[in-house]
Design an enzyme around this catalytic site. Structure first.
Site, mmCIF file in Angstrom:
data_model
loop_
_atom_site.group_PDB
_atom_site.id
_atom_site.type_symbol
_atom_site.label_atom_id
_atom_site.label_comp_id
_atom_site.label_asym_id
_atom_site.label_seq_id
_atom_site.Cartn_x
_atom_site.Cartn_y
_atom_site.Cartn_z
ATOM 1 N N ASP A 54 -0.781 -34.669 -2.868
ATOM 2 C CA ASP A 54 -0.876 -34.576 -4.187
ATOM 3 C C ASP A 54 0.084 -33.548 -4.738
ATOM 4 O OD1 ASP A 54 -2.741 -32.986 -5.221
ATOM 5 O OD2 ASP A 54 -3.634 -34.065 -4.243
ATOM 6 N N ASP A 107 -1.726 -31.697 -7.372
ATOM 7 C CA ASP A 107 -2.353 -30.778 -8.058
ATOM 8 C C ASP A 107 -2.155 -31.499 -8.934
ATOM 9 O OD1 ASP A 107 -4.313 -28.999 -8.169
ATOM 10 O OD2 ASP A 107 -3.199 -27.457 -8.707
#
Length: 291
Positions: free
Chosen positions: A209, A211
């Site tokens: 991802d 974040d």
């Protein structure tokens, strides 16, 4: 010469190692407490491989609930000389997207309260952590990735947070502004302890991802992380298998000095050392304490 034994620490989404043959499970007793799970010991090609699920099978343990000292001690007792840490992480850089593997070479520790050393009162030691990742081991991982067509980025700084919550937006922006590349919750104190145990360490940071700093992506959630982690796990197993098949039979000296990290590191005079602590250090520091 010392026989090379490849350790693999499985992170989130990696609870087993496909391709491991002649497997036996062993629960290793450690004076530092209970390891996360039984060790799975087998072979890939001609290389002995020892696998440990960092969070335990079924993901029972939170990042701060892991007994990092027991894990590293158990791997040392099993003969591990080189340890590859498979770790899910978030990215702070647009060019490090989900699905990419980052071979980090530096760490910043932002954890609190985790036991981060085997040494202490009664036997004080200071090891160098200037270069926490073994360059030779990292190069072998990169070569294996190239051979398997796995996209990797070499170099980068991994900042380790306590968790288990993901970052706030302010934290994410601050870490990005400081120039960190990826963020995770487990490689510290794991890398520190591996160095104290004279185990060469390298991380494969598997990006899941962005974040929460990225305006074009949603905030992190478990469902999104697990979806990418499952795909990453299959790729990681293929990469580790290639690494193991091409691994040397004998341990190679580490340019960062991890194979002899305890040379000259113990400060406490022999007459002042605590026998109880020395007994616990039999595996980790036996080379220097008994030499």
């Amino acid at each position: 010469m010392t026989a090379a034994v490849l350790g693999v620490m499985g992170g989130s989404g990696v609870y087993d190692l496909p391709g491991l043959e002649d497997v036996r499970e062993e629960r290793v007793a450690s004076p530092w407490g209970e390891p996360s799970d039984a060790l799975r010991i087998g072979r890939i090609g001609d290389t002995k491989v020892v696998f440990l699920a960092r969070h335990g099978r079924g993901h029972r343990l939170s990042p701060s609930g892991i007994n990092y000292r027991a894990n590293i001690d158990a791997l040392k007792r099993a003969g591990v000389t080189d340890l590859v840490a498979l770790s899910a992480c978030g990215s702070f850089r647009e060019e490090l997207p989900p699905g990419l593997f980052v071979l980090v070479d530096q760490f910043v520790d932002r954890t609190h309260g985790r036991a981060s050393s085997f040494f202490g009162d009664g036997c004080v030691a200071h090891v160098s952590l200037a270069h926490p990742v073994g360059p030779g081991l990292q190069a072998r991982i990169a070569n294996a990735a190239q051979a398997e067509g796995v996209a990797v980025h070499r170099g980068g700084t991994y900042v380790c947070m306590d968790g288990p919550q993901f970052s706030s937006l302010a934290e994410s922006r601050a870490y990005k502004a400081q120039g960190f590349d990826v963020i995770g919750m487990t490689n510290m104190p794991e890398a520190k302890l591996a160095r104290e145990a004279e185990i060469t360490y390298a991380t494969i940071a598997m990006v899941t991802d962005y974040d929460c700093w990225h305006p074009g992506h949603d905030a992190v959630d478990v469902a999104a992380v697990i979806a990418v982690a499952r795909t990453n796990a299959d790729t990681a197993a293929r990469l580790v298998a290639r690494l193991a098949r091409d691994f040397p039979a004998e341990r190679e000296p580490c340019p960062a000095g991890s194979h002899r990290a305890l040379d000259g590191a113990i400060m406490t005079a022999p007459t002042a050392r605590d026998p109880a602590l020395l007994a616990k250090l039999d595996a980790v520091a036996g080379r220097v304490l008994n030499g």
